[in-house]
Design a protein around this motif. Structure first.
Motif, short mmCIF file in Angstrom:
data_model
loop_
_atom_site.label_atom_id
_atom_site.label_comp_id
_atom_site.label_asym_id
_atom_site.label_seq_id
_atom_site.Cartn_x
_atom_site.Cartn_y
_atom_site.Cartn_z
N ALA A 133 0.86 -1.18 0.00
CA ALA A 133 0.00 0.00 0.00
C ALA A 133 0.89 1.23 0.00
N ALA A 134 0.41 2.31 -0.60
CA ALA A 134 1.20 3.55 -0.68
C ALA A 134 0.32 4.76 -0.44
N ASP A 135 -0.59 4.66 0.50
CA ASP A 135 -1.44 5.79 0.85
C ASP A 135 -1.78 5.68 2.34
N PRO A 136 -1.19 6.48 3.19
CA PRO A 136 -0.38 7.66 2.86
C PRO A 136 1.12 7.36 2.65
N ALA A 137 1.65 6.29 3.26
CA ALA A 137 3.08 6.01 3.18
C ALA A 137 3.29 4.65 2.54
N PRO A 138 4.34 4.49 1.72
CA PRO A 138 4.61 3.18 1.10
C PRO A 138 4.92 2.14 2.17
N THR A 139 4.21 1.02 2.12
CA THR A 139 4.39 -0.05 3.09
C THR A 139 4.33 -1.38 2.37
N LEU A 140 5.32 -2.22 2.66
CA LEU A 140 5.37 -3.56 2.08
C LEU A 140 5.33 -4.57 3.20
N ARG A 141 4.46 -5.60 3.03
CA ARG A 141 4.39 -6.64 4.06
C ARG A 141 4.37 -8.00 3.37
N VAL A 142 5.22 -8.92 3.91
CA VAL A 142 5.30 -10.29 3.42
C VAL A 142 4.97 -11.20 4.59
N CYS A 143 3.93 -12.06 4.42
CA CYS A 143 3.45 -12.92 5.50
C CYS A 143 3.35 -14.37 5.03
N ASP A 144 3.43 -15.25 5.99
CA ASP A 144 3.15 -16.66 5.74
C ASP A 144 2.43 -17.22 6.95
N ASP A 145 1.72 -18.37 6.73
CA ASP A 145 0.98 -18.99 7.83
C ASP A 145 1.68 -20.22 8.37
N GLU A 205 2.45 -18.76 15.63
CA GLU A 205 2.07 -19.90 14.78
C GLU A 205 0.90 -19.53 13.88
N GLY A 206 1.08 -19.69 12.57
CA GLY A 206 0.04 -19.37 11.60
C GLY A 206 0.09 -17.95 11.10
N GLU A 207 0.97 -17.11 11.65
CA GLU A 207 1.08 -15.72 11.19
C GLU A 207 2.49 -15.18 11.49
N VAL A 208 3.30 -15.13 10.46
CA VAL A 208 4.65 -14.55 10.55
C VAL A 208 4.73 -13.48 9.48
#
Length: 585
Positions: free
Chosen positions: A502-514, A562-565
């Motif tokens: 997402a880039a509104d308002p600030a650019p943010t990158l998120r990488v997740c696994d379960d 566990e299930g969310e990293v």
């Protein structure tokens, strides 16, 4: 042992008796010396027997004096001085010479009073000093004072009464001090006492002449004036109001010897600021030492280098430690205070030199660290490119004639070639990292195209039309986070990997696994130091975290259970502000 103990006690008592007898022997010599002096003064300077008595007194004084030890061989100059004293007694004896000699004896005895801590020894010397001062004031000085200073009755009483002091001098017990104890005097107190007595004598005669005062009145006024001056000096020397007084000024002068320490420290600090090379700094500092007035020259050896400045003299003082060897040449003979001061200057110079060595080592370590970090970051970039090429090769082996594969290759090869060229440019000029920004939507679409065959779930949040992201930072973060997640999926089949942006308002990158949670000890060390791991987890994230910090971003472990990293890259201070709609697991 039981048989030997009484024998040792008897030997100790015998040794103690010998030491006490030796001490009493020297006291008897001193009493005999004073007795001969008293007889000579009573007989007068015109009597021939007085000269003989004074010669004998002078001989006993040579045996008693604390300046030369009995075992020392006298030099020609010392023999000449002794002969001159004997000639003065024989040919030029008068009352002024007696005044001078009694003042000298009083100074020697007074110098020993302040040194002895033993109670009876200090009292013995104090009683001798009282006798000499009484003899000087009552018997000797009236003979040269203007007019009739002391009546005949008072003089006769002094001539007969002063020798009575010899009785307590002989009866005072000797303290238990070893025979080997050095017979020394306090030179400062001795000179001070002699000067004070000289001032009292001359001041009394000056008052008698100018004010027409009687001898006792002039002597009393002079004594009180000198005592008041000494009290005033004592107060100024060590005032009770909190200031340092003359004692502090005098101590600073002794410690500086004409070159204040703060001035030398200021010179070294200024030189350290402008000169980075340790050897050159040392050479300039030694040249500054040679410019000090009382230093003729200096030589130094350090780190296989050496040099000299100034001239070489016969008065040399050496300073050496593990890093510096320094030889200082003084223009005059080096005394204890000056030797200590020169050692202090050498120590300060050595400390600054070692600081310059440490600075040089830190600069070299920083340079090597920068080279290492640049190489590590570029290695990860190349590794990520190889992974992309490996993915394309795997797809080509599986479906060699697929139109989708050809379209993917047409899209990916130019991007891979462009990234490889950028990596080579960083390797050729690592300092030229301008942190160029790219349109956020364009970067996000390119990332989805590169990994569309990896089975990832991409969640797109709100992206502002004018949003831009640092391309090098977000490329490095995305590639490292996605590569680590894919390696984890290979170890734990069946887990889902999601990538959100997402880039509104600030650019943010998120990488997740379960999948499973990261071990606490590994999670605690993430982003702070390289971590050894079979999957490579740690070194890439460490480099990416440092790159993020340099660009005003922060890479953090947003969730670890566990299930969310989840890992999140966002501007520093805004972690967790991304809309939850695209960040749900």
């Amino acid at each position: 042992m039981q048989i030997a103990s009484p024998a040792r006690r008897r030997l100790a008592r015998l040794a103690q008796g010998v030491r006490t007898a030796s001490e009493r022997h020297w006291r008897l010599v001193a009493i005999a010396m004073l007795g001969l002096l008293h007889l000579a003064v009573v007989r007068g300077t015109e009597d021939g027997w007085a000269r003989a008595l004074l010669l004998a007194h002078f001989g006993l004084a040579l045996l008693w004096q604390p300046l030369l030890s009995a075992e020392q061989r006298i030099s020609a100059a010392q023999a000449a001085a002794i002969g001159l004293g004997a000639a003065a007694v024989t040919f030029w004896l008068d009352w002024w010479l007696l005044v001078f000699w009694i003042v000298v004896l009083a100074g020697l005895v007074g110098g020993k009073v302040f040194l002895h801590r033993a109670r009876w020894e200090r009292r013995w010397h104090l009683l001798v000093l009282v006798y000499l001062l009484a003899l000087l004031a009552v018997v000797v000085l009236p003979e040269i004072a203007p007019g009739r200073a002391i009546s005949r009755e008072v003089r006769s009483a002094a001539e007969l009464g002063l020798p009575l002091l010899f009785v307590p001098l002989a009866l005072i017990p000797a303290d238990r001090e070893g025979e080997e104890a050095p017979q020394v005097i306090d030179f400062f107190y001795s000179v001070f006492l002699m000067l004070a007595l000289g001032t009292i004598v001359l001041g009394s005669f000056a008052l008698m002449t100018l004010r027409r005062l009687a001898y006792l009145e002039a002597l009393t006024a002079t004594v009180f004036a000198v005592a008041g001056t000494i009290l005033l000096l004592a107060f100024v020397w060590n005032p009770r109001a909190g200031s340092g007084g003359l004692a502090l000024i005098f101590s600073r002068y002794l410690f500086s010897i004409g070159v204040p320490i703060e001035r030398w420290l200021h010179f070294l600090s200024e030189l350290s600021r402008v000169e980075e090379r340790p050897v050159r700094f040392l050479a300039e500092a030694v040249a500054g030492l040679a410019r000090i007035p009382w230093i003729a020259g200096a030589r130094w050896q350090a780190g296989g280098e050496g040099g000299e400045a100034g001239e070489v003299s016969e008065h040399r003082l050496d300073y050496a430690d593990a890093h510096l060897s320094l030889a200082l040449y003084s223009r005059h003979r080096v005394g204890p205070a000056l030797a200590w001061h020169l050692q202090l200057l050498g120590r300060l110079l050595s400390e600054f030199y070692r600081a310059k060595l440490r600075e040089q080592a830190l600069r070299e370590a920083s340079y090597l660290q920068a080279v290492h970090e640049t190489g590590a970051r570029l290695t990860h970039d190349v590794r990520n490119l190889l992974q992309s090429l490996g993915t394309l090769c795997a797809m080509a082996e599986k479906e060699p004639e697929s139109p989708q594969l050809l379209a993917l290759v047409r899209r990916q090869l130019p991007a891979i070639a462009e990234r490889l060229a950028a990596t080579l440019e960083k390797l050729r000029a690592p300092a030229r990292d301008d942190g160029s920004a790219i349109d956020a939507r364009e970067w996000w679409q390119g990332l989805q195209r590169r990994y569309q065959a990896q089975g990832l779930a991409f969640d797109t949040g709100a992206i502002a039309p004018d949003a831009r992201v640092p391309q090098a930072l977000f490329d490095s973060a995305a590639e490292n986070l996605i590569a680590n997640a894919l390696a984890k999926r290979a170890r734990e089949p069946g887990i889902a990997v999601r990538v959100a942006f997402a880039a509104d308002p600030a650019p943010t990158l998120r990488v997740c696994d379960d999948g499973s949670a990261i071990a606490p000890e590994v999670a605690q060390a993430l982003f702070r130091a390289p971590i050894a791991s079979t999957s490579g987890l740690g070194i890439g994230l460490y480099q990416t975290a440092k790159l993020a910090d340099a660009n005003g971003y922060a890479l953090a472990l947003a969730a670890n259970r566990e299930g969310e990293v989840c890992f999140e890259l966002a501007p520093a201070g805004t972690q967790g502000s991304t809309p939850a709609a695209i960040m749900r697991p």
